[in-house]
Design a protein around this motif. Structure first.
Motif, PDB file in Angstrom:
ATOM      1  N   ALA A  45      -4.357   3.803   2.406  1.00  0.00           N
ATOM      2  CA  ALA A  45      -3.012   4.352   2.278  1.00  0.00           C
ATOM      3  C   ALA A  45      -1.950   3.292   2.584  1.00  0.00           C
ATOM      4  CB  ALA A  45      -2.846   5.550   3.208  1.00  0.00           C
ATOM      5  N   THR A  46      -2.217   2.401   3.523  1.00  0.00           N
ATOM      6  CA  THR A  46      -1.258   1.357   3.905  1.00  0.00           C
ATOM      7  C   THR A  46      -2.007   0.073   4.237  1.00  0.00           C
ATOM      8  OG1 THR A  46      -1.341   1.867   6.267  1.00  0.00           O
ATOM      9  CG2 THR A  46       0.289   3.081   4.958  1.00  0.00           C
ATOM     10  N   ARG A  47      -1.260  -1.014   4.323  1.00  0.00           N
ATOM     11  CA  ARG A  47      -1.845  -2.291   4.754  1.00  0.00           C
ATOM     12  C   ARG A  47      -2.346  -2.182   6.198  1.00  0.00           C
ATOM     13  NH1 ARG A  47      -0.466  -7.658   2.941  1.00  0.00           N
ATOM     14  NH2 ARG A  47       1.307  -6.702   1.895  1.00  0.00           N
ATOM     15  N   ASP A  48      -1.580  -1.497   7.050  1.00  0.00           N
ATOM     16  CA  ASP A  48      -1.995  -1.316   8.443  1.00  0.00           C
ATOM     17  C   ASP A  48      -3.298  -0.539   8.535  1.00  0.00           C
ATOM     18  OD1 ASP A  48       0.177  -2.726   9.396  1.00  0.00           O
ATOM     19  OD2 ASP A  48       1.378  -0.937   9.828  1.00  0.00           O
ATOM     20  N   ALA A  49      -3.467   0.491   7.708  1.00  0.00           N
ATOM     21  CA  ALA A  49      -4.710   1.266   7.705  1.00  0.00           C
ATOM     22  C   ALA A  49      -5.885   0.384   7.285  1.00  0.00           C
ATOM     23  CB  ALA A  49      -4.591   2.470   6.779  1.00  0.00           C
ATOM     24  N   ALA A  50      -5.649  -0.530   6.335  1.00  0.00           N
ATOM     25  CA  ALA A  50      -6.707  -1.461   5.910  1.00  0.00           C
ATOM     26  C   ALA A  50      -7.053  -2.417   7.036  1.00  0.00           C
ATOM     27  CB  ALA A  50      -6.272  -2.232   4.668  1.00  0.00           C
ATOM     28  N   ASP A  51      -6.029  -2.958   7.713  1.00  0.00           N
ATOM     29  CA  ASP A  51      -6.272  -3.880   8.832  1.00  0.00           C
ATOM     30  C   ASP A  51      -7.053  -3.213   9.952  1.00  0.00           C
ATOM     31  OD1 ASP A  51      -4.989  -5.970   7.562  1.00  0.00           O
ATOM     32  OD2 ASP A  51      -3.107  -5.719   8.652  1.00  0.00           O
TER      33      ASP A  51
ATOM     34  N   VAL B 223      -0.015   5.041  -5.054  1.00  0.00           N
ATOM     35  CA  VAL B 223       0.223   3.644  -4.697  1.00  0.00           C
ATOM     36  C   VAL B 223      -0.577   3.420  -3.432  1.00  0.00           C
ATOM     37  CG1 VAL B 223       1.916   1.950  -3.918  1.00  0.00           C
ATOM     38  CG2 VAL B 223       2.490   3.556  -5.744  1.00  0.00           C
ATOM     39  N   ILE B 224      -1.453   2.432  -3.488  1.00  0.00           N
ATOM     40  CA  ILE B 224      -2.449   2.270  -2.445  1.00  0.00           C
ATOM     41  C   ILE B 224      -2.733   0.788  -2.227  1.00  0.00           C
ATOM     42  CG2 ILE B 224      -4.440   2.440  -3.972  1.00  0.00           C
ATOM     43  CD1 ILE B 224      -5.299   4.730  -1.851  1.00  0.00           C
ATOM     44  N   PHE B 225      -3.233   0.432  -1.040  1.00  0.00           N
ATOM     45  CA  PHE B 225      -3.473  -0.973  -0.702  1.00  0.00           C
ATOM     46  C   PHE B 225      -4.953  -1.327  -0.875  1.00  0.00           C
ATOM     47  CE2 PHE B 225      -4.382  -4.505   2.137  1.00  0.00           C
ATOM     48  CZ  PHE B 225      -3.400  -5.402   1.749  1.00  0.00           C
ATOM     49  N   TYR B 226      -5.197  -2.389  -1.623  1.00  0.00           N
ATOM     50  CA  TYR B 226      -6.563  -2.906  -1.808  1.00  0.00           C
ATOM     51  C   TYR B 226      -6.731  -4.111  -0.891  1.00  0.00           C
ATOM     52  CZ  TYR B 226     -10.454  -5.360  -4.034  1.00  0.00           C
ATOM     53  OH  TYR B 226     -11.629  -6.013  -4.274  1.00  0.00           O
ATOM     54  N   PRO B 227      -7.744  -4.091   0.013  1.00  0.00           N
ATOM     55  CA  PRO B 227      -7.893  -5.178   0.982  1.00  0.00           C
ATOM     56  C   PRO B 227      -8.521  -6.453   0.427  1.00  0.00           C
ATOM     57  CG  PRO B 227      -9.574  -3.521   1.361  1.00  0.00           C
ATOM     58  CD  PRO B 227      -8.682  -3.000   0.267  1.00  0.00           C
ATOM     59  N   GLY B 228      -9.034  -6.420  -0.792  1.00  0.00           N
ATOM     60  CA  GLY B 228      -9.621  -7.616  -1.393  1.00  0.00           C
ATOM     61  C   GLY B 228     -11.102  -7.757  -1.088  1.00  0.00           C
ATOM     62  N   ASP B 229     -11.650  -8.905  -1.455  1.00  0.00           N
ATOM     63  CA  ASP B 229     -13.041  -9.278  -1.152  1.00  0.00           C
ATOM     64  C   ASP B 229     -14.077  -8.307  -1.704  1.00  0.00           C
ATOM     65  OD1 ASP B 229     -12.079 -11.527   0.288  1.00  0.00           O
ATOM     66  OD2 ASP B 229     -11.725 -10.237   2.029  1.00  0.00           O
ATOM     67  N   GLY B 230     -13.790  -7.680  -2.839  1.00  0.00           N
ATOM     68  CA  GLY B 230     -14.774  -6.807  -3.469  1.00  0.00           C
ATOM     69  C   GLY B 230     -14.926  -5.437  -2.839  1.00  0.00           C
ATOM     70  N   ALA B 231     -13.983  -5.037  -1.998  1.00  0.00           N
ATOM     71  CA  ALA B 231     -14.070  -3.730  -1.336  1.00  0.00           C
ATOM     72  C   ALA B 231     -14.022  -2.600  -2.358  1.00  0.00           C
ATOM     73  CB  ALA B 231     -12.933  -3.567  -0.338  1.00  0.00           C
ATOM     74  N   ARG B 232     -14.692  -1.501  -2.070  1.00  0.00           N
ATOM     75  CA  ARG B 232     -14.619  -0.291  -2.887  1.00  0.00           C
ATOM     76  C   ARG B 232     -13.666   0.712  -2.276  1.00  0.00           C
ATOM     77  NH1 ARG B 232     -19.636   2.247  -2.668  1.00  0.00           N
ATOM     78  NH2 ARG B 232     -18.594   3.964  -3.689  1.00  0.00           N
ATOM     79  N   SER B 233     -13.071   0.353  -1.150  1.00  0.00           N
ATOM     80  CA  SER B 233     -12.148   1.257  -0.474  1.00  0.00           C
ATOM     81  C   SER B 233     -10.710   0.809  -0.697  1.00  0.00           C
ATOM     82  CB  SER B 233     -12.451   1.309   1.029  1.00  0.00           C
ATOM     83  OG  SER B 233     -12.501  -0.002   1.554  1.00  0.00           O
TER      84      SER B 233
END
Length: 151
Positions: free
Chosen positions: A31-37, A18-28
């Motif tokens: 692990a969490t929303r905070d890690a994406a931010d 279970v993983i967070f996708y930041p949107g906007d076509g990212a390939r990454s």
């Protein structure tokens, strides 16, 4: 988190994360929303390039930012040696390839917001574990949860 902490134990294995996708076509995927931010790439898994255009086109499955359950094969990142005795730390936590399933998950916050928009809807935990919205009157009286109160 265990996958990122001990990547050698999962090398080449089929995983479901279970993983967070930041949107906007990212390939990454993070692990969490905070890690994406924070753009914490050490907590990120990259989607293999071939998956974006291949037999299982990821871009069709990852439509919007949010949490997803992703099934694929894990490959850990190899250290990058830039000189004698100088090793750059992992740039990303690893890669996911051979993806065979992506499912968008609804967060508890989204479930609460959805329920709040409907009259007579309330949130309950089925079996004390699974959060579900219910519409209508309560099936159990408040006394049914008396064991939660202190004596």
């Amino acid at each position: 988190m265990q996958l990122l902490q001990t990547p050698e134990a999962f090398e080449g294995r089929a995983v479901a994360v279970v993983i967070f996708y930041p949107g906007d076509g990212a390939r990454s995927l993070f692990a969490t929303r905070d890690a994406a931010d924070a753009n914490d790439l050490a907590s990120a898994l990259l989607i293999d390039n071939t998956q974006v255009e291949g037999d299982y086109p990821v871009k069709d499955e990852l439509r919007e930012a949010g949490f997803y359950r992703v099934h694929g094969t894990f490959k850990r990142s190899q250290p990058v040696v830039v000189g004698e005795g100088v090793v750059v730390p992992f740039v990303v936590g690893g890669r996911l390839s051979d993806l065979n399933g992506i499912e968008q998950l609804r967060t508890l916050t989204q479930m609460r917001e959805h329920c709040a928009e409907r009259p007579h809807c309330r949130m309950e935990y089925m079996g004390g574990i699974l959060p579900i919205p219910r519409i209508g009157t309560a099936e159990k009286s408040p006394d049914a949860l008396e064991w939660l109160r202190e004596p």
